[in-house]
Design a protein around this motif. Structure first.
Motif, PDB file in Angstrom:
ATOM      1  N   LEU A 183       4.388   1.344  -9.549  1.00 24.94           N
ATOM      2  CA  LEU A 183       3.511   0.363  -8.918  1.00 24.94           C
ATOM      3  C   LEU A 183       2.862  -0.519  -9.981  1.00 24.94           C
ATOM      4  CD1 LEU A 183       1.730   2.816  -6.444  1.00 24.94           C
ATOM      5  CD2 LEU A 183       3.844   1.519  -6.086  1.00 24.94           C
ATOM      6  N   VAL A 227       4.827   7.076  -8.575  1.00 22.98           N
ATOM      7  CA  VAL A 227       4.725   7.986  -7.434  1.00 22.98           C
ATOM      8  C   VAL A 227       6.108   8.558  -7.150  1.00 22.98           C
ATOM      9  CG1 VAL A 227       4.079   8.229  -5.014  1.00 22.98           C
ATOM     10  CG2 VAL A 227       2.863   6.586  -6.462  1.00 22.98           C
ATOM     11  N   TYR A 263       6.352  -3.458  -6.665  1.00 18.99           N
ATOM     12  CA  TYR A 263       6.833  -2.123  -7.027  1.00 18.99           C
ATOM     13  C   TYR A 263       8.293  -2.204  -7.433  1.00 18.99           C
ATOM     14  CZ  TYR A 263       9.075  -2.063  -2.453  1.00 18.99           C
ATOM     15  OH  TYR A 263       9.862  -2.358  -1.367  1.00 18.99           O
ATOM     16  N   ILE A 297       0.435   0.438 -12.760  1.00 17.69           N
ATOM     17  CA  ILE A 297      -0.689   1.145 -12.133  1.00 17.69           C
ATOM     18  C   ILE A 297      -0.397   2.638 -12.044  1.00 17.69           C
ATOM     19  CG2 ILE A 297      -2.041   1.447 -10.026  1.00 17.69           C
ATOM     20  CD1 ILE A 297      -1.453  -1.473  -9.376  1.00 17.69           C
ATOM     21  N   ALA A 298       0.772   2.980 -11.477  1.00 16.29           N
ATOM     22  CA  ALA A 298       1.065   4.394 -11.240  1.00 16.29           C
ATOM     23  C   ALA A 298       2.548   4.596 -10.980  1.00 16.29           C
ATOM     24  CB  ALA A 298       0.275   4.895 -10.030  1.00 16.29           C
ATOM     25  N   ARG A 316       0.859  -1.176   0.000  1.00 18.32           N
ATOM     26  CA  ARG A 316       0.000   0.000   0.000  1.00 18.32           C
ATOM     27  C   ARG A 316       0.901   1.234   0.000  1.00 18.32           C
ATOM     28  NH1 ARG A 316      -5.426   0.433   1.816  1.00 18.32           N
ATOM     29  NH2 ARG A 316      -5.206  -1.759   2.332  1.00 18.32           N
ATOM     30  N   ASN A 371       0.194  -4.182 -10.694  1.00 13.26           N
ATOM     31  CA  ASN A 371      -0.786  -5.114 -10.137  1.00 13.26           C
ATOM     32  C   ASN A 371      -0.285  -6.546 -10.304  1.00 13.26           C
ATOM     33  OD1 ASN A 371      -1.321  -5.880 -12.779  1.00 13.26           O
ATOM     34  ND2 ASN A 371      -3.313  -4.882 -12.872  1.00 13.26           N
ATOM     35  N   GLY A 384      -4.323  10.106  -0.522  1.00 13.86           N
ATOM     36  CA  GLY A 384      -4.975   8.805  -0.456  1.00 13.86           C
ATOM     37  C   GLY A 384      -3.976   7.656  -0.474  1.00 13.86           C
ATOM     38  N   GLN A 385      -4.450   6.484  -0.890  1.00 15.11           N
ATOM     39  CA  GLN A 385      -3.635   5.282  -0.901  1.00 15.11           C
ATOM     40  C   GLN A 385      -3.827   4.535  -2.216  1.00 15.11           C
ATOM     41  OE1 GLN A 385      -4.597   2.888   2.501  1.00 15.11           O
ATOM     42  NE2 GLN A 385      -4.636   4.644   3.878  1.00 15.11           N
ATOM     43  N   ILE A 386      -2.785   3.816  -2.630  1.00 18.50           N
ATOM     44  CA  ILE A 386      -2.857   2.971  -3.819  1.00 18.50           C
ATOM     45  C   ILE A 386      -2.352   1.587  -3.428  1.00 18.50           C
ATOM     46  CG2 ILE A 386      -2.070   2.595  -6.179  1.00 18.50           C
ATOM     47  CD1 ILE A 386      -1.454   5.603  -6.344  1.00 18.50           C
ATOM     48  N   GLU A 387      -3.143   0.557  -3.716  1.00 25.19           N
ATOM     49  CA  GLU A 387      -2.731  -0.816  -3.466  1.00 25.19           C
ATOM     50  C   GLU A 387      -2.037  -1.366  -4.703  1.00 25.19           C
ATOM     51  OE1 GLU A 387      -6.105  -3.116  -2.328  1.00 25.19           O
ATOM     52  OE2 GLU A 387      -6.203  -2.206  -0.346  1.00 25.19           O
ATOM     53  N   CYS A 388      -1.000  -2.169  -4.489  1.00 24.97           N
ATOM     54  CA  CYS A 388      -0.292  -2.803  -5.602  1.00 24.97           C
ATOM     55  C   CYS A 388       0.267  -4.138  -5.138  1.00 24.97           C
ATOM     56  CB  CYS A 388       0.816  -1.896  -6.128  1.00 24.97           C
ATOM     57  SG  CYS A 388       2.159  -1.609  -4.965  1.00 24.97           S
TER      58      CYS A 388
END
Length: 58
Positions: free
Chosen positions: A25, A36, A16, A33-34, A3, A27, A9-13
């Motif tokens: 990040l 950061v 990484y 996904i992203a 996380r 999946n 907020g938060q992003i789950e992966c």
């Protein structure tokens, strides 16, 4: 599962990769996904470390 804790907020992966300027990040299907930047990343938490506890990590 991990996380990423951000100011907004938060992003789950599932995994990484660290880069020179931030973290990428992904999946469980290895899809991106992203990105950061380190400046926006408050924490990257391994959820297995915290178990099933519903308390906030912040």
């Amino acid at each position: 599962m991990y996380r990423a804790i951000l100011p907004e907020g938060q992003i789950e992966c599932d995994r990484y990769d660290r880069t020179e300027t931030g973290v990428e990040l992904y999946n469980d299907d290895e899809q991106f996904i992203a990105f950061v930047p380190y400046d926006n990343l408050h924490a990257l938490v391994d959820e297995a470390f915290y178990g099933e506890d519903d308390r906030s990590v912040m």
